[in-house]
Design a protein around this motif. Structure first.
Motif, PDB file in Angstrom:
ATOM      1  N   SER A 169       0.820  -1.217   0.000  1.00  0.00           N
ATOM      2  CA  SER A 169       0.000   0.000   0.000  1.00  0.00           C
ATOM      3  C   SER A 169       0.848   1.259   0.000  1.00  0.00           C
ATOM      4  O   SER A 169       0.379   2.331  -0.372  1.00  0.00           O
ATOM      5  N   SER A 170       2.102   1.141   0.426  1.00  0.00           N
ATOM      6  CA  SER A 170       3.033   2.278   0.423  1.00  0.00           C
ATOM      7  C   SER A 170       4.383   1.765  -0.063  1.00  0.00           C
ATOM      8  O   SER A 170       5.313   1.564   0.719  1.00  0.00           O
ATOM      9  N   GLY A 291      -2.407   7.844   7.042  1.00  0.00           N
ATOM     10  CA  GLY A 291      -2.327   8.887   6.036  1.00  0.00           C
ATOM     11  C   GLY A 291      -2.361  10.289   6.612  1.00  0.00           C
ATOM     12  O   GLY A 291      -2.595  11.267   5.892  1.00  0.00           O
TER      13      GLY A 291
END
Length: 465
Positions: A169-170, A291
């Protein structure tokens, strides 16, 4: 001549030849795999069987004092060999102990590369292909990771101490090692051939202006002029491509700032090493797992204005923070320094325009150019020459607006005339004979250049400020 030199620049076809050359024959590959299994077996035995005393010794060990760690590893080495005899040459034993130590205390296979002062950059293209930059040239090494999982383990070891994370995801992150070396990591699915790591090594001793003169980055006359500019509080933008030496030059320019001034440095990953007494170092922060919580360069520039700085140094402007930096330079923070990616002084000014537009404010182009021309006094253009050397190719004054155009003039430039028989660049630095219009600032700050300074092509007089 080495095989790599004979093959020249690797392409898809000859890279296979180089990889085969690094692996050697089938027998060598088999022997290497057996040694690898032995190392893994020793490593597992240590992890499974360590006493509390040994755990404490490993936890408190330092890289510069590893005798006790080597002794622990050697003991387990002998125990494994006692139950699983394997013919290991005496010289190879010390090498295996060192590799296991690097796995336990350092960054595994790349630890020797990090310790090699002749290497300036390490590029890991998946577990099997590791390149380095040595003396400005790229070289393929024989260093390898076992597999993607082994490489990811080392990546996690880099990121965990500084609170950064990387996953699907990152999948990309910027980080730094304990010594300040800059690290960029990108993993699948973005990196199709496996995890990729790029490490820009941090020199143990900051380069001085004398070092840059010895390297041929600039000459003595240019160094004297730049020292005078910093002391006279001229706003300077260091421009150049990736790997051209911008940060090194910024570090050297920063060393000219008087010791009694308050300096605030702002960077994505702290690389600047200022020696003055009154330095505040700020570093941006990425978002957390949710986030949230990101602190950008722009946030830090705005905050720095409330910290009563005499000088603001931004490691690199690449977005909307350019507007805040220009406004700081235009509102009493003279003598500020920053860098930007660009191929020429003119391109650097155009890049600043583009970055100001990224701030989100709907400003007319002319208003932006007026901000740039009034804020930036000098552009120092740095380039990486084909032979791998770094040169300051232009020192250019930013003058004023004529119509809708920012006018500039070159004060110094580098002229390359060719290559010698070893492939090294041959050229010379020229003073154009033009005087900068900001010389009044020199006089206001008590700085005097020798008469005829901007006329002589050959200048050897020593000047001290």
């Amino acid at each position: 001549m080495s095989l790599l030199a004979r093959l020249g620049r690797p392409n898809a076809e000859n890279r296979q030849v180089m990889i085969f050359a690094s692996y050697g024959s089938t027998e060598q590959v088999s022997e290497e795999r057996s040694l690898q299994k032995l190392k893994l077996k020793i490593h597992r035995r240590i992890v499974e069987s360590m006493t509390p005393e040994e755990q404490h010794a490993l936890a408190t060990a330092k890289h510069e004092n590893t005798d006790q760690v080597d002794a622990i590893i050697s003991r387990y080495f002998e125990r494994v060999l006692a139950n699983d005899p394997f013919a290991v040459p005496l010289g190879e034993r010390a090498h295996i102990v060192a590799e296991i130590r690097d796995e336990m205390l350092g960054l595994g296979p790349i630890e020797p590369l990090l310790k090699d002062d002749s290497i300036t950059e390490i590029m890991i293209n998946g577990p099997q292909h590791i390149f380095v930059e040595r003396l400005g040239k790229l070289q393929l090494t024989d260093v390898r990771f076992h597999d993607d999982a082994h490489l990811m383990h080392i990546i996690e070891r880099i990121l965990t101490p500084i609170g950064r994370r990387i996953d699907e995801s990152s999948p990309l992150v910027d980080a730094r090692l304990e010594d300040g070396s800059r690290v960029n990591v990108i993993i699948p699915p973005l990196a199709l051939l496996g995890p990729c790591v790029t490490i820009r090594k941090f020199s143990k001793k900051p380069f001085s202006v004398e070092n840059l003169i010895a390297f041929g980055t600039l000459d003595e006359k240019m160094a004297i002029f730049l020292r005078a500019c910093v002391k006279a509080r001229i706003n300077i933008l260091v421009s150049g491509g990736t790997g051209s030496g911008k940060t090194t030059s910024l570090n050297v320019l920063s060393s000219f700032i008087p010791n009694d001034e308050r300096i605030v440095t702002i960077e994505d990953a702290a690389e600047l090493r200022l020696q003055q007494d009154h330095v505040v170092t700020l570093e941006s922060r990425p978002a957390n797992l949710e986030g949230k919580g990101a602190i950008t360069i722009r946030d830090l520039v705005r905050n720095a204005l409330r910290m009563r700085p005499d000088r603001i140094i931004v490691g690199e402007v690449r977005g909307g923070e350019a507007l805040d930096m220009l406004q700081a330079m235009n509102t009493g923070h003279d003598g500020s320094l920053t860098t930007a990616h660009a191929n020429s002084p003119r391109d650097a000014l155009s890049r600043l325009e583009t970055m100001v537009l990224m701030s989100g404010l709907d400003l007319p182009v002319r208003a932006i150019r007026e901000q740039v021309s009034s804020a930036i006094d000098l552009v120092v253009q740095q380039s990486r020459i084909r032979d791998g050397s770094r040169k300051i190719t232009y020192i250019t004054e930013v003058q004023h607006m004529e119509g809708n155009t920012i006018t500039t003039q070159d004060i110094f430039r580098y002229q390359q005339t060719g290559l010698d028989e070893d492939g090294k660049a041959v050229g010379h630095f020229d003073c154009t004979g033009l005087q900068p219009t900001f010389l009044e600032k020199f006089r206001q700050n008590g700085i005097e250049l020798p008469e005829g300074f901007f006329e002589s092509q050959h200048f050897a007089q020593e000047v001290r400020f």
